[in-house]
Design an enzyme around this catalytic site. Structure first.
Site, PDB file in Angstrom:
ATOM      1  NE  ARG A   1      -3.514   1.646   2.267  1.00  0.00           N
ATOM      2  CZ  ARG A   1      -4.333   2.291   1.442  1.00  0.00           C
ATOM      3  NH1 ARG A   1      -4.890   1.665   0.439  1.00  0.00           N
ATOM      4  NH2 ARG A   1      -4.565   3.587   1.610  1.00  0.00           N
TER       5      ARG A   1
ATOM      6  CB  ILE B   1      -8.492   4.650   2.576  1.00  0.00           C
ATOM      7  CG1 ILE B   1      -9.825   3.983   2.935  1.00  0.00           C
ATOM      8  CG2 ILE B   1      -8.049   5.612   3.685  1.00  0.00           C
ATOM      9  CD1 ILE B   1     -10.975   4.953   3.109  1.00  0.00           C
ATOM     10  CG  LEU B   2      -7.188   9.572  -1.039  1.00  0.00           C
ATOM     11  CD1 LEU B   2      -7.593  11.024  -1.168  1.00  0.00           C
ATOM     12  CD2 LEU B   2      -6.598   9.045  -2.349  1.00  0.00           C
TER      13      LEU B   2
ATOM     14  CG  ASN C   1     -15.268  12.357  -0.151  1.00  0.00           C
ATOM     15  OD1 ASN C   1     -15.319  11.868  -1.284  1.00  0.00           O
ATOM     16  ND2 ASN C   1     -15.863  11.799   0.898  1.00  0.00           N
TER      17      ASN C   1
ATOM     18  CG  HIS D   1     -20.320  10.417   2.927  1.00  0.00           C
ATOM     19  ND1 HIS D   1     -19.764   9.189   2.618  1.00  0.00           N
ATOM     20  CD2 HIS D   1     -21.246  10.200   3.879  1.00  0.00           C
ATOM     21  CE1 HIS D   1     -20.357   8.259   3.366  1.00  0.00           C
ATOM     22  NE2 HIS D   1     -21.252   8.846   4.132  1.00  0.00           N
TER      23      HIS D   1
ATOM     24  CG  ASP E   1      -9.711  14.066   8.539  1.00  0.00           C
ATOM     25  OD1 ASP E   1     -10.157  14.560   9.581  1.00  0.00           O
ATOM     26  OD2 ASP E   1     -10.111  12.983   8.073  1.00  0.00           O
ATOM     27  CB  ALA E   2      -5.526  10.871   8.602  1.00  0.00           C
ATOM     28  N   GLY E   3      -8.881  10.418   8.366  1.00  0.00           N
ATOM     29  CA  GLY E   3      -9.941   9.458   8.716  1.00  0.00           C
ATOM     30  C   GLY E   3     -10.820   9.130   7.517  1.00  0.00           C
TER      31      GLY E   3
ATOM     32  CG  ASP F   1     -16.679   9.232   4.479  1.00  0.00           C
ATOM     33  OD1 ASP F   1     -17.211   8.100   4.458  1.00  0.00           O
ATOM     34  OD2 ASP F   1     -16.146   9.762   3.492  1.00  0.00           O
TER      35      ASP F   1
HETATM   36  C1  GRF Z   1     -21.668   9.558  -4.859  1.00  0.00           C
HETATM   37  O1  GRF Z   1     -22.903   9.425  -4.186  1.00  0.00           O
HETATM   38  C2  GRF Z   1     -20.587   9.857  -3.867  1.00  0.00           C
HETATM   39  O2  GRF Z   1     -20.998  10.651  -2.786  1.00  0.00           O
HETATM   40  C3  GRF Z   1     -20.250   8.476  -3.383  1.00  0.00           C
HETATM   41  O3  GRF Z   1     -20.234   7.680  -4.549  1.00  0.00           O
HETATM   42  C4  GRF Z   1     -21.208   8.236  -5.446  1.00  0.00           C
HETATM   43  C5  GRF Z   1     -20.525   8.439  -6.762  1.00  0.00           C
HETATM   44  O4  GRF Z   1     -21.522   8.528  -7.733  1.00  0.00           O
HETATM   45  N1  GRF Z   1     -18.970   8.453  -2.707  1.00  0.00           N
HETATM   46  P1  GRF Z   1     -21.069   8.658  -9.278  1.00  0.00           P
HETATM   47  O5  GRF Z   1     -20.093   7.536  -9.546  1.00  0.00           O
HETATM   48  O6  GRF Z   1     -20.423  10.023  -9.429  1.00  0.00           O
HETATM   49  O7  GRF Z   1     -22.350   8.543 -10.040  1.00  0.00           O
END
Ligand code: GRF
Length: 197
Positions: free
Chosen positions: A62, A89-90, A104, A106, A138-140, A142
């Site tokens: 990794r 995960i980055l 990001n 979510h 960040d490192a976590g 979400d």
């Molecule tokens: C989005 O809902 C994003 O929040 C989640 O994955 C989905 C990606 O959708 N992490 P798409 O591939 O852009 O249609």
């Protein structure tokens, strides 16, 4: 302002960001990173945007993958990195190189329902309202500072797919708005200008 988008799903968020960029947005997508063959990769080809498949290359572990990915993205010299459905995960190299400049999206109202199944988890929990969150990475998982959120009502007949599609229709606009503001105004969190080099 050059940005890199990392995606690995249907690519609808990526498509929305491209759409804005081809309009009047103050950013341009200089590279797209995917972690598998996916519609997002096809979108990159269609729009003639350089594509990086982060699985390419033999990474013994990794840490080597993290370093290789960091170099690949750094080569684009992005001011910002946007993860839109990127399901990896980055690592620490990547975060130290781009930390504070990774955004990001979510599909839940963090801190509720973090992780890869936020939509299914919200539905299973029986919440009446869920939504979308745009945050700095960040490192976590979400857990970074929240920049914007939008609620989305859950309907009694919702399935994970119908709910996720409705969330994504909100997510697309919110993410594009936040990225547009970030590249022009930077980001201020709790009154502090975030450390954006
Ligand atoms: C989005 O809902 C994003 O929040 C989640 O994955 C989905 C990606 O959708 N992490 P798409 O591939 O852009 O249609």
């Amino acid at each position: 302002v050059p940005i890199v988008v990392m995606a690995s799903g249907a690519g609808s968020l990526l498509a929305a960001l491209i759409g804005r960029a081809e309009g009047q947005a103050p950013y341009r997508i200089v590279g797209i990173v995917v972690d598998r063959q996916c519609p997002a990769a096809d979108i990159a080809h269609r729009h003639d945007i350089p594509l990086v498949d982060c699985r390419v290359g033999d990474h013994p572990d990794r840490a080597a993958w993290d370093t290789a990915l960091t170099e690949q993205v750094a080569a684009f010299e992005p001011d910002w990195v946007v993860t839109a459905g990127f399901m990896k995960i980055l690592g620490p190299d990547f975060l130290s190189r781009f930390g504070g400049r990774i955004v990001n999206s979510h599909p839940a109202l963090l801190p509720s329902f973090p992780g890869a199944h936020g939509v299914a988890d919200a539905l299973a929990h029986g919440v009446k309202v869920t939504g979308t969150t745009v945050h700095l990475v960040d490192a976590g998982v979400d857990t970074g500072p929240i920049l914007a959120q939008e609620p989305v009502a859950v309907r009694p007949d919702d399935t994970e797919d119908t709910l996720h599609e409705r969330i994504k229709s909100v997510e697309r606009e919110l993410l594009a708005d936040v990225v547009t503001n970030l590249v022009t105004k930077g980001v201020v969190i709790d009154g502090r200008k975030a450390d954006i080099p």
